[in-house]
Design an enzyme around this catalytic site. Structure first.
Site, PDB file in Angstrom:
ATOM      1  N   THR A   1       0.989  -1.129  -0.067  1.00  0.00           N
ATOM      2  CA  THR A   1      -0.081  -0.109  -0.049  1.00  0.00           C
ATOM      3  C   THR A   1       0.908   1.132  -0.033  1.00  0.00           C
ATOM      4  OG1 THR A   1      -1.583   1.165   1.393  1.00  0.00           O
ATOM      5  CG2 THR A   1      -0.185  -0.277   2.446  1.00  0.00           C
TER       6      THR A   1
ATOM      7  N   TYR B   1      -1.944   0.166  10.055  1.00  0.00           N
ATOM      8  CA  TYR B   1      -2.166  -0.710   8.668  1.00  0.00           C
ATOM      9  C   TYR B   1      -1.069  -0.544   7.684  1.00  0.00           C
ATOM     10  CZ  TYR B   1      -3.911  -1.217   3.996  1.00  0.00           C
ATOM     11  OH  TYR B   1      -4.221  -1.426   2.703  1.00  0.00           O
TER      12      TYR B   1
HETATM   13  C1  UD1 Z   1      -6.051   4.725   2.826  1.00  0.00           C
HETATM   14  C2  UD1 Z   1      -4.532   3.939   2.844  1.00  0.00           C
HETATM   15  C3  UD1 Z   1      -4.493   3.228   1.732  1.00  0.00           C
HETATM   16  C4  UD1 Z   1      -5.491   1.963   1.912  1.00  0.00           C
HETATM   17  C5  UD1 Z   1      -6.999   2.550   1.881  1.00  0.00           C
HETATM   18  C6  UD1 Z   1      -7.856   1.431   2.379  1.00  0.00           C
HETATM   19  C7  UD1 Z   1      -3.361   5.961   3.635  1.00  0.00           C
HETATM   20  C8  UD1 Z   1      -2.358   7.086   3.080  1.00  0.00           C
HETATM   21  N1  UD1 Z   1      -3.991   5.277   2.620  1.00  0.00           N
HETATM   22  O1  UD1 Z   1      -6.483   5.448   1.831  1.00  0.00           O
HETATM   23  O2  UD1 Z   1      -3.190   2.652   1.432  1.00  0.00           O
HETATM   24  O3  UD1 Z   1      -5.333   1.281   0.902  1.00  0.00           O
HETATM   25  O4  UD1 Z   1      -7.069   3.411   3.030  1.00  0.00           O
HETATM   26  O5  UD1 Z   1      -8.338   1.312   3.530  1.00  0.00           O
HETATM   27  O6  UD1 Z   1      -3.482   5.775   4.791  1.00  0.00           O
HETATM   28  N2  UD1 Z   1     -12.453  11.266   2.401  1.00  0.00           N
HETATM   29  C9  UD1 Z   1     -13.524  12.122   2.740  1.00  0.00           C
HETATM   30  N3  UD1 Z   1     -14.798  11.619   3.036  1.00  0.00           N
HETATM   31  C10 UD1 Z   1     -15.109  10.281   3.202  1.00  0.00           C
HETATM   32  C11 UD1 Z   1     -13.883   9.507   2.959  1.00  0.00           C
HETATM   33  C12 UD1 Z   1     -12.478  10.046   2.761  1.00  0.00           C
HETATM   34  O7  UD1 Z   1     -13.165  13.510   2.532  1.00  0.00           O
HETATM   35  O8  UD1 Z   1     -15.969   9.932   3.512  1.00  0.00           O
HETATM   36  C13 UD1 Z   1     -11.276  11.757   2.043  1.00  0.00           C
HETATM   37  C14 UD1 Z   1      -9.885  11.364   2.789  1.00  0.00           C
HETATM   38  O9  UD1 Z   1      -9.811  12.514   3.958  1.00  0.00           O
HETATM   39  C15 UD1 Z   1      -8.925  11.462   1.900  1.00  0.00           C
HETATM   40  C16 UD1 Z   1      -9.434  10.741   0.683  1.00  0.00           C
HETATM   41  O10 UD1 Z   1     -10.916  11.229   0.727  1.00  0.00           O
HETATM   42  O11 UD1 Z   1      -8.537  12.763   1.535  1.00  0.00           O
HETATM   43  C17 UD1 Z   1      -9.317   9.601   0.147  1.00  0.00           C
HETATM   44  O12 UD1 Z   1      -9.648   8.810   1.427  1.00  0.00           O
HETATM   45  P1  UD1 Z   1     -10.063   7.171   1.278  1.00  0.00           P
HETATM   46  O13 UD1 Z   1     -10.747   6.978   0.120  1.00  0.00           O
HETATM   47  O14 UD1 Z   1     -10.477   6.799   2.717  1.00  0.00           O
HETATM   48  O15 UD1 Z   1      -8.527   6.311   1.053  1.00  0.00           O
HETATM   49  P2  UD1 Z   1      -7.152   6.805   1.994  1.00  0.00           P
HETATM   50  O16 UD1 Z   1      -7.366   7.111   3.397  1.00  0.00           O
HETATM   51  O17 UD1 Z   1      -6.508   7.833   1.068  1.00  0.00           O
END
Ligand code: UD1
Length: 325
Positions: free
Chosen positions: A117, A141
């Site tokens: 990841t 993680y």
């Molecule tokens: C994280 C992990 C990634 C992992 C994935 C699966 C990190 C840096 N990355 O991805 O390696 O494979 O989780 O669990 O830890 N967001 C919102 N609202 C939401 C959901 C997300 O604003 O309801 C934003 C988050 O703050 C982020 C972006 O969307 O900026 C992507 O988030 P998300 O899809 O949860 O994935 P990561 O956290 O980037």
């Protein structure tokens, strides 16, 4: 054709890879404990319900099916949960991987392809990372996966087994033919959550943080379509089978989108307005995480076919609109 053991092959990414492996004519055995996966997501190969950490079962499967290659997807993947319950992540993602690797070496498995990841990079100074960027995970993680990477490299140095470690950036989208998709319960991933909101399965969606040092203040990520990611796995297998040496490769497109851009696209594709709230930053989220993804193109001769946010969202939304398993 290879005889491949796919751990976690009933889960989101594993099932897409297993489907492509089956379509390409490989012999498959899927090992999945169905804690997160779905029986119906297994379209090819025999499904064995069991744990990756069950040495007797794994050793028996490797020998009975004369497995030459292992693709290891089975893992816990929810970052906030890993912060709250780190030992759960180290037990499953690290200790079970250790046990699996040990069984593989004992059984003479030649090729090991590991789901890692971008979370291994933590908060990279520039927001973009190549494979030599220092690894400093900021959550259990990411650390649980990084520890497995190190074990795998060390073991492959000491044995005849070779590996490809694939570091996934933000995986999204589903099978464009709608046969399988992302069915994770209580999902936290942005595109999945937004599409659930678009079909009315959630009342809305929160943007976690609007004050990041990014052009529109929301987090930037490199979203890769699961079909392109699956293709990378098949190429990694072909690469090892033709004598390629062990490698660690970023899986992303090399450019990204902000949370607002993703939500705009979901609204456009769905043809409606989402109920969007602005909330504080989510703990452990880096501002930006974008792949430098030149090495995978070069080494695996990989070229994405779905580098298009609209196509990613369209396939994810189509899946949310199909009847559930
Ligand atoms: C994280 C992990 C990634 C992992 C994935 C699966 C990190 C840096 N990355 O991805 O390696 O494979 O989780 O669990 O830890 N967001 C919102 N609202 C939401 C959901 C997300 O604003 O309801 C934003 C988050 O703050 C982020 C972006 O969307 O900026 C992507 O988030 P998300 O899809 O949860 O994935 P990561 O956290 O980037």
């Amino acid at each position: 054709m290879n005889r491949v053991l796919v751990t976690g092959g009933a889960g989101y990414i594993g099932s897409h890879v297993a489907r492509q492996l089956g379509e390409a004519g490989h012999d498959l055995v899927i090992l999945d404990n169905l804690s997160k996966g779905f029986r119906d997501a297994v379209l090819y190969g025999e499904l064995v319900v069991g744990d990756t950490g069950d040495r007797d079962l794994v050793s028996e499967l490797l020998r009975r099916h004369r497995i030459d290659s292992v693709m290891h997807f089975a893992a816990h993947t929810v970052v906030p949960e890993s912060v709250a319950n780190p030992l759960k992540y180290y037990a499953n993602n690290t200790c079970c991987t250790r046990s699996l690797i040990e069984c593989c070496v004992a059984a003479g498995v030649r090729n090991f392809i590991f789901s890692s990841t971008a979370a291994v990079y933590g908060i990279p100074a520039t927001g973009s990372c190549d494979e030599d960027t220092s690894t400093m995970p900021i959550n259990p993680y990411g650390m649980s996966k990084l520890m497995s990477e190190h074990m795998l490299r060390d073991v492959c140095t000491a044995s005849a087994m070779r590996h490809v470690i694939l570091r996934y950036f933000n995986v999204a989208g589903c099978d464009p033919h709608g046969r399988i998709g992302q069915s994770t319960r209580e999902a936290t991933l942005l595109i999945k959550v937004a599409c659930e909101a678009a079909v009315g399965r959630r009342e809305g969606i929160a943007i976690f943080g609007t004050d990041y040092p990014t052009p529109d203040g929301t987090g930037l990520r490199d979203y890769i379509h699961v079909e392109d990611l699956a293709d990378a796995h098949l190429r990694a297998l072909g690469y090892l089978e033709t004598g390629g040496s062990s490698a660690t490769l970023n899986c992303g497109y090399g450019h990204g989108y902000s949370v607002r851009e993703v939500l705009d696209m979901v609204e456009k594709v769905a043809g409606l307005k989402l109920n969007i709230r602005e909330e504080p930053r989510r703990p452990g989220d880096p501002p930006g995480l974008i792949a430098v993804a030149d090495r995978i193109r070069h080494i695996l001769d990989w070229a994405p076919r779905y580098d298009d946010l609209q196509a990613i969202v369209r396939s994810a939304l189509a899946w949310e609109r199909t009847p559930r398993y």
